[in-house]
Design a protein around this motif. Sequence first.
Motif, PDB file in Angstrom:
ATOM      1  N   ALA A 469      53.515 -27.617 -25.064  1.00 54.65           N
ATOM      2  CA  ALA A 469      52.874 -27.613 -26.380  1.00 54.65           C
ATOM      3  C   ALA A 469      53.306 -28.820 -27.195  1.00 54.65           C
ATOM      4  CB  ALA A 469      53.207 -26.322 -27.122  1.00 54.65           C
ATOM      5  N   SER A 470      54.607 -29.162 -27.090  1.00 52.48           N
ATOM      6  CA  SER A 470      55.111 -30.321 -27.838  1.00 52.48           C
ATOM      7  C   SER A 470      54.440 -31.612 -27.374  1.00 52.48           C
ATOM      8  CB  SER A 470      56.630 -30.432 -27.675  1.00 52.48           C
ATOM      9  OG  SER A 470      57.125 -31.577 -28.347  1.00 52.48           O
ATOM     10  N   LEU A 535      49.241 -22.004 -42.169  1.00 51.70           N
ATOM     11  CA  LEU A 535      50.644 -22.387 -42.330  1.00 51.70           C
ATOM     12  C   LEU A 535      50.836 -23.899 -42.447  1.00 51.70           C
ATOM     13  CD1 LEU A 535      52.167 -19.976 -39.666  1.00 51.70           C
ATOM     14  CD2 LEU A 535      52.094 -19.662 -42.143  1.00 51.70           C
ATOM     15  N   SER A 536      49.705 -24.664 -42.366  1.00 48.90           N
ATOM     16  CA  SER A 536      49.778 -26.135 -42.430  1.00 48.90           C
ATOM     17  C   SER A 536      50.611 -26.702 -41.297  1.00 48.90           C
ATOM     18  CB  SER A 536      50.329 -26.602 -43.783  1.00 48.90           C
ATOM     19  OG  SER A 536      49.506 -26.161 -44.840  1.00 48.90           O
ATOM     20  N   THR A 537      50.580 -26.057 -40.146  1.00 46.47           N
ATOM     21  CA  THR A 537      51.293 -26.525 -38.956  1.00 46.47           C
ATOM     22  C   THR A 537      50.272 -26.857 -37.880  1.00 46.47           C
ATOM     23  OG1 THR A 537      51.507 -24.231 -38.188  1.00 46.47           O
ATOM     24  CG2 THR A 537      53.348 -25.158 -39.441  1.00 46.47           C
ATOM     25  N   ARG A 538      50.766 -27.426 -36.786  1.00 48.79           N
ATOM     26  CA  ARG A 538      49.899 -27.687 -35.641  1.00 48.79           C
ATOM     27  C   ARG A 538      50.310 -26.856 -34.427  1.00 48.79           C
ATOM     28  NH1 ARG A 538      51.191 -32.752 -37.473  1.00 48.79           N
ATOM     29  NH2 ARG A 538      52.528 -33.151 -35.655  1.00 48.79           N
ATOM     30  N   ILE A 539      51.528 -26.331 -34.455  1.00 54.37           N
ATOM     31  CA  ILE A 539      52.018 -25.501 -33.343  1.00 54.37           C
ATOM     32  C   ILE A 539      52.566 -24.204 -33.916  1.00 54.37           C
ATOM     33  CG2 ILE A 539      53.655 -25.308 -31.434  1.00 54.37           C
ATOM     34  CD1 ILE A 539      53.680 -28.344 -31.240  1.00 54.37           C
ATOM     35  N   CYS A 540      52.109 -23.076 -33.394  1.00 54.83           N
ATOM     36  CA  CYS A 540      52.669 -21.774 -33.737  1.00 54.83           C
ATOM     37  C   CYS A 540      53.163 -21.104 -32.461  1.00 54.83           C
ATOM     38  CB  CYS A 540      51.612 -20.886 -34.413  1.00 54.83           C
ATOM     39  SG  CYS A 540      51.444 -21.187 -36.177  1.00 54.83           S
ATOM     40  N   ILE A 541      54.443 -20.705 -32.476  1.00 56.37           N
ATOM     41  CA  ILE A 541      55.071 -20.102 -31.286  1.00 56.37           C
ATOM     42  C   ILE A 541      55.481 -18.684 -31.648  1.00 56.37           C
ATOM     43  CG2 ILE A 541      56.914 -20.329 -29.574  1.00 56.37           C
ATOM     44  CD1 ILE A 541      57.108 -23.305 -30.452  1.00 56.37           C
ATOM     45  N   SER A 542      55.195 -17.743 -30.773  1.00 54.72           N
ATOM     46  CA  SER A 542      55.497 -16.338 -31.070  1.00 54.72           C
ATOM     47  C   SER A 542      56.985 -16.044 -30.867  1.00 54.72           C
ATOM     48  CB  SER A 542      54.663 -15.423 -30.183  1.00 54.72           C
ATOM     49  OG  SER A 542      55.157 -15.441 -28.853  1.00 54.72           O
ATOM     50  N   ASN A 582      57.289 -30.494 -36.488  1.00 51.63           N
ATOM     51  CA  ASN A 582      55.944 -30.033 -36.846  1.00 51.63           C
ATOM     52  C   ASN A 582      55.933 -29.228 -38.140  1.00 51.63           C
ATOM     53  OD1 ASN A 582      53.361 -27.967 -35.931  1.00 51.63           O
ATOM     54  ND2 ASN A 582      53.206 -30.144 -35.463  1.00 51.63           N
ATOM     55  N   LEU A 583      57.048 -29.222 -38.877  1.00 50.91           N
ATOM     56  CA  LEU A 583      57.138 -28.417 -40.097  1.00 50.91           C
ATOM     57  C   LEU A 583      56.192 -28.949 -41.168  1.00 50.91           C
ATOM     58  CD1 LEU A 583      60.995 -27.861 -40.354  1.00 50.91           C
ATOM     59  CD2 LEU A 583      59.252 -26.113 -39.925  1.00 50.91           C
ATOM     60  N   PRO A 584      55.610 -28.068 -41.971  1.00 46.61           N
ATOM     61  CA  PRO A 584      54.735 -28.524 -43.049  1.00 46.61           C
ATOM     62  C   PRO A 584      55.521 -29.243 -44.124  1.00 46.61           C
ATOM     63  CG  PRO A 584      55.085 -26.156 -43.207  1.00 46.61           C
ATOM     64  CD  PRO A 584      55.700 -26.589 -41.910  1.00 46.61           C
ATOM     65  N   PRO A 585      54.895 -30.144 -44.862  1.00 45.76           N
ATOM     66  CA  PRO A 585      55.587 -30.894 -45.934  1.00 45.76           C
ATOM     67  C   PRO A 585      56.167 -29.942 -46.977  1.00 45.76           C
ATOM     68  CG  PRO A 585      53.426 -31.861 -45.446  1.00 45.76           C
ATOM     69  CD  PRO A 585      53.488 -30.555 -44.717  1.00 45.76           C
ATOM     70  N   GLY A 586      57.401 -30.241 -47.426  1.00 42.96           N
ATOM     71  CA  GLY A 586      58.031 -29.450 -48.478  1.00 42.96           C
ATOM     72  C   GLY A 586      58.520 -28.091 -48.027  1.00 42.96           C
TER      73      GLY A 586
END
Length: 602
Positions: A469-470, A535-542, A582-586
């Motif tokens: 994924a990365s 979530l303003s992300t590009r990768i979500c991992i369970s 990949n964290l969203p800004p702020g």
Amino acid sequence: MIKAPMQAFGLLAISLLISLACWFSSVYFSPLTQVENWLLDLRVALLAQPATDTNNIVIVGITEETLEGLRYRQPVDRALLANLLERIDRASPTVIGLDVLLDQATEPEKDQRLMHVLQTLETPVFVAYATPQDNLTKRQLDYLNMFVPQAKRALVNLRRDSVDGVVRGVLAEDSSGLQGLANVMANSKRQIEILALQRGSGESLSAFPVYPAHVIESLPDFWFKGKQVLVGASLPMQDRYPTSFQALYGLQEGARPGVEIHAHAISNLNSESDYQRLGAAAHLPVFLLFTWLALLVGKSDWHWSIKFLCIASLSVILWAVGIGLMLYFQLVPLVLTPLLCLLLAAGAGVVVASRQHRSQKIFIRRAMSHYIAPEIVADLQKHPEKLSLGGERKELSMVFTDIAGFTSLSERLEPPILLDLLNQYLHGMSEIVARYHGIVDKYIGDAVVALFNAPLDVSDHALQAVLCASELDHFAQAFMRNTNAQGLPWGETRIGVHTGEVIVGNMGGEKRFDYTAVGDAMNIASRLEGANKYLSTRICISENTVLAINCSKHHELGIEEVARVVLKGKANAMRVYTLHSNLPPGWSNTKLPCSLIVLEGK
């Protein structure tokens, strides 16, 4: 080989249906007929030529000033009419037409004198006549038949359009063979369908000399000699009828005296300058040709501005041809109906193209989703028994990817460009999946579904899925930047990763099946991909995937919790993670949202 002729036949059938529908609408659909009539009147009025000095038609008008000198207005004084006819006859005209209906008695002596004049004039004279269809009573008809000799009768019926009541022509003759006034004075049996109007040389619309009846005794003979002379009412409020002039000059000016309309008809018959409408036999082939061309334009892959220019050009050609036919051949075609044909055909072409593009997309998705991964082929060569239908319950890690805004992108790009980009993108994504021991389960348009730990066992499948994924994210971001630099609006790729138990194996029919996985875990992976946009992300991992990875790897991978979500149909919230890069800004882990969103199935 069969498909192309069938498509051509289909387009021809659509063109024929549109052409027939438009033609019948122009005939039977009153609003369209009225607009066509108005446009016809406008052209006739605009093309009206100034009267020339060579016009051999004059009008003796019974005006308001004429009536003021009489004891009564109606019926017209018979002595006045007798005096007029005798005066005109002395000037030696070629023919006289009396547009006054003599259907009732007045003063006996005056009636007798007029009857005598009608019978003894040297100049041929024709008198207005009507029939029971013109709402004459039996008494009126009997008197008219007694008063006017049969050889001198002429119909004064004006042909009023049944849709809008405008007079555009005159009656040549009735079923009994009795001719109209204009035809008998011009010695012609030609039927006038549409009058070619003339106008005055100044501001007046009256194209013919009008001499007031009460002054003609003082006029010189040569004003009438050798002329076709009409005698009738020239009053502001009586015996006036709407003509084609109303489209350009308004209702009041466009309503002309009946005697003037007869003068126009005589002029048209003398010069054969009247107009004739084109019928279905002339219109339908042209409709069919231009409709077919418009259909091809609408169906094409050209930019909308080019399509607009093409349709506008076809419209201009039709209008130019229509004006040319009127100017040089006195033929009147429809003008709005062909434009309606073009617009309908272009719209139909757009619909056809849209359906074909949709079918093409479905075909591409199905074709790409049925490619078998090399790993599966190799495994099936070793274990051919797996070709049978069925599957096994197994823990897998799943990766779902999707491109943001791809639907709108696919509608904006030309298919060859879109498919070339998509092939490059999917090839790169597939290569990455293969490097981490995964297989591409299917392509769903722009989406990629990858499985880890099937059909071959991969002990650290959860770790491989996250690493994959990365790298998929890095590749997709680079691909997006390169594509955007070329001026193509490619969206970012969102990725969902989940680990869970599914049923994996061959599924389908006896002759056609896919190696795939089904189960709730697949659905969760798909939902996590969709959660990225919230979530303003590009990768979500369970949480399941993270727990399946050795804790010592968490820091190395940069795994960070970003939210807790509740899946629709589930009672408990699930922790959702992403990678630190990949964290969203702020983002701050001190303000971690709890039960932030409720995810539904995609």
